[in-house]
Design an enzyme around this catalytic site. Structure first.
Site, PDB file in Angstrom:
ATOM      1  N   HIS A  92     -31.558  81.973 -88.241  1.00 50.54           N
ATOM      2  CA  HIS A  92     -30.992  82.532 -88.452  1.00 50.54           C
ATOM      3  C   HIS A  92     -31.763  82.831 -90.071  1.00 50.54           C
ATOM      4  O   HIS A  92     -30.850  82.720 -91.173  1.00 50.54           O
ATOM      5  CB  HIS A  92     -29.481  81.997 -88.833  1.00 50.54           C
ATOM      6  N   ASP A 138     -27.717  75.474 -86.484  1.00 51.97           N
ATOM      7  CA  ASP A 138     -27.482  76.018 -85.436  1.00 51.97           C
ATOM      8  C   ASP A 138     -28.660  77.362 -84.614  1.00 51.97           C
ATOM      9  O   ASP A 138     -29.647  77.346 -85.774  1.00 51.97           O
ATOM     10  CB  ASP A 138     -26.727  76.787 -85.183  1.00 51.97           C
ATOM     11  N   GLU A 139     -29.062  77.154 -83.016  1.00 52.41           N
ATOM     12  CA  GLU A 139     -29.652  78.641 -82.495  1.00 52.41           C
ATOM     13  C   GLU A 139     -31.294  78.318 -84.084  1.00 52.41           C
ATOM     14  O   GLU A 139     -31.069  79.683 -83.728  1.00 52.41           O
ATOM     15  CB  GLU A 139     -28.726  79.585 -82.737  1.00 52.41           C
ATOM     16  N   ALA A 140     -31.817  77.107 -83.291  1.00 51.97           N
ATOM     17  CA  ALA A 140     -33.078  77.542 -84.221  1.00 51.97           C
ATOM     18  C   ALA A 140     -33.955  77.276 -82.452  1.00 51.97           C
ATOM     19  O   ALA A 140     -34.735  76.668 -82.094  1.00 51.97           O
ATOM     20  CB  ALA A 140     -32.919  76.812 -84.718  1.00 51.97           C
ATOM     21  N   HIS A 141     -33.205  79.276 -82.035  1.00 48.07           N
ATOM     22  CA  HIS A 141     -34.169  78.786 -80.421  1.00 48.07           C
ATOM     23  C   HIS A 141     -35.845  79.619 -81.142  1.00 48.07           C
ATOM     24  O   HIS A 141     -35.992  79.335 -79.582  1.00 48.07           O
ATOM     25  CB  HIS A 141     -33.512  80.540 -80.044  1.00 48.07           C
TER      26      HIS A 141
END
Ligand code: TNX
Length: 545
Positions: free
Chosen positions: A285, A348-351
């Site tokens: 993000h 979060d969401e550290a894809h």
């Protein structure tokens, strides 16, 4: 149990006592009678205990607000002034705020509205209050100013909704008789506002703070950075704000807070007894930061600014030293603006980050938060690394979240990580209410008003995160992500009426939990929101008057 028994008793008694004046539902014609008396304790969040009875107190032209603060009189007086400012426009009364005793001659010491800080009132804790109302006076007692402030919010809701208007209204202004003793169930009662996807001005955030304070919410989590925008000035990396903050979802102009503006927001929140938790989301993000400084990118190439609503495509470069210089500078500058305990580092969401890199990154970044005197907060993915001592993980899972992911969070909690619950399919305020809701997203399902209220945090912990000790549970927080939210009207439409339900889950004892009773108390808030000029969703689940 006792709380529930008292509450039932209170509703019974006040129902009878209220008959001559009408009741919260209005008079026989179904119109709101000017003499409406809100039954004692019919407020949101439900008080811990209510014993209604005796004559109501009437605020008149002659009512004084008296302060008994001892050595802390200045703090108590500040709350007294806030009360006066709430009551003056609609009543048109002078409502002077005076020390007590002695006060001007002719006024009995015990008449009027009294605000008393009592350092021995340990049963009221850091935020509790006692309210007693009778023919001659209303007294609010608390150990701390926050308790007095919360008591003022109760007092306000005991008056008819038109008390909220900014022009003179017809009285009488009566507060039902009896005693409320009220302390919160959880210390952490939060709301998050995403100011990154769409930027909200200082005035818009202050408006939301006032609305949160009315429901005894004590934490405002500001999501200050994301792919679409960096919203806080950082002196050592100025392009973060000037470039990274220059746009938003949809391509509009965006914006950012100067340090002076941010400090003003923090002080404004503090004056309403809310603590601000700043969030800088990392390592994912981060497109706005990566776009501002090419060096932060592994390939040294700055990506363009992003104005869409996809997630999971950006990452800070875990292997580069400059990343940690950047993180140190940002955390140092933000910690210096933060009187509160927590600094939220997202996570979060550290894809785009491997689990190993994620763990490496968090192992280096968390000590920086501690170095600058703050406690780490993170989204629950932080449990995939090793949370620092005392860290708090914010659980945003939903019923379909995998057992492995839940087990990881439960294990962190067993090792001392605190938990704040923000289940997406219950209290994400950006979820649509139903298929007709124009604003909002749908990935966690529709969340109607009953669904957002009708669950219990302790039971949720026991069933969804088995093995997590009950003592890990710090409270609840309702996030409002702003991919589709552009202005105050949008904020209000999505937050109301769900936010008050989350506030009640955080404040009220489990024994008071009851949808059928709650929906009636909630319905009575509708006219109050209208008097305040707020928008809200007229849910068919709520019996609006
Ligand atoms: C998931 S919740 C996100 C956000 C989105 C949100 C939209 C979380 C920690 N991450 O990036 O804005 O869904 O509902």
């Amino acid at each position: 149990m006792l709380g529930a028994a008292l509450l039932v008793l209170a509703v019974g008694i006040s129902g009878v006592a209220a008959t001559p004046q009408g009741n919260a539902q209005g008079d026989a014609q179904g119109k709101e009678s000017p003499a409406t008396l809100v039954p004692l304790g019919q407020v949101v969040p439900a008080p811990a205990s209510v014993a209604a009875g005796g004559s109501p107190y009437e605020i008149t032209q002659r009512t004084r607000i008296r302060i008994e603060g001892g050595p802390r009189a200045r703090e108590a007086r500040a709350v007294g002034r806030q009360l006066a400012e709430i009551l003056r426009p609609a009543t048109g009364y002078p409502l002077p705020v005076l020390p007590s005793p002695p006060g001007p001659p002719g006024w009995g010491r015990k008449d009027g509205i009294r605000l008393a800080l009592d350092p021995r009132a340990n049963d009221l804790g850091a935020e509790g209050y006692r309210l007693t109302s009778s023919r001659k006076s209303v007294t609010l007692t608390a150990r701390e100013p926050a308790g007095l402030f919360h008591g003022v919010q109760t007092l306000r809701q005991q008056l008819p909704p038109r008390i909220e208007k900014d022009t003179r209204q017809r009285g009488p202004w009566k507060i039902a008789g009896g005693t409320i003793k009220d302390v919160p169930r959880f210390a952490y009662r939060g709301a998050m506002l995403d100011v990154s996807r769409h930027f909200f001005t200082v005035e818009q955030v202050k408006r939301y703070i006032d609305q949160l304070a009315l429901y005894k919410v004590n934490t405002l989590h500001l999501h200050l950075s994301d792919d679409q925008g960096w919203r806080i000035a950082i002196d050592s990396w100025p392009r973060l704000a000037t470039h990274g903050g220059s746009t938003q979802v949809g391509g509009g102009p965006g914006g950012y807070y100067t340090k002076a503006q941010y400090k003003h927001l923090v002080a404004y929140a503090a004056s309403r007894h809310l603590e601000v938790v700043p969030e800088i989301d990392m390592p994912g993000h981060t497109n706005a930061a990566l776009s501002s400084y090419a060096d932060l990118n592994c390939d040294g190439v700055a990506p363009p600014l992003y104005t869409g609503i996809e997630v999971g495509f950006s990452s800070l470069c875990v292997g580069k030293e400059i990343t940690y210089d950047f993180v140190d500078d940002v955390i140092r500058e933000i910690a210096a603006l933060t009187p509160g305990r927590y600094l939220h580092i997202g996570g979060d969401e550290a894809h785009q980050t491997t689990p190993e890199d994620y763990a490496t990154f968090m192992a280096r970044v968390q000590p920086v938060v501690a170095k600058y005197g703050k406690t780490v907060m993170g989204w629950h993915q932080l449990a995939g690394a090793t949370p620092a001592d005392g860290a708090v993980a914010q659980y945003w899972g939903l019923d379909r979240t995998s057992p492995e992911e839940r087990a990881e969070v439960a294990e962190a909690a067993r090792n001392g990580t605190g938990l704040v619950l923000s289940p997406a399919d219950r209290i994400y305020l950006d979820m649509k209410y139903d298929e007709d809701t124009e604003l909002g997203l749908g990935w966690a399902g529709f969340v109607e008003v009953r669904r957002s209220y009708d669950w219990d945090p302790a039971e949720y912990l026991a069933t969804r995160l088995p093995g997590a000790p009950a003592s890990a549970l710090k409270g609840v927080e309702a996030p409002l992500w702003s991919e589709t939210i552009e202005n105050s009207r949008h904020i209000e439409y999505m937050a109301f009426p769900r936010l008050p339900g989350v506030a009640e889950l955080g404040w009220s004892p489990a024994a008071t939990h009851d949808w059928d009773g709650y929906k009636v108390r909630l319905a009575a808030q509708g006219p109050r929101w209208e008097a305040l000029g707020m928008d809200y969703y007229r849910s068919p689940q709520v019996p609006w008057p």
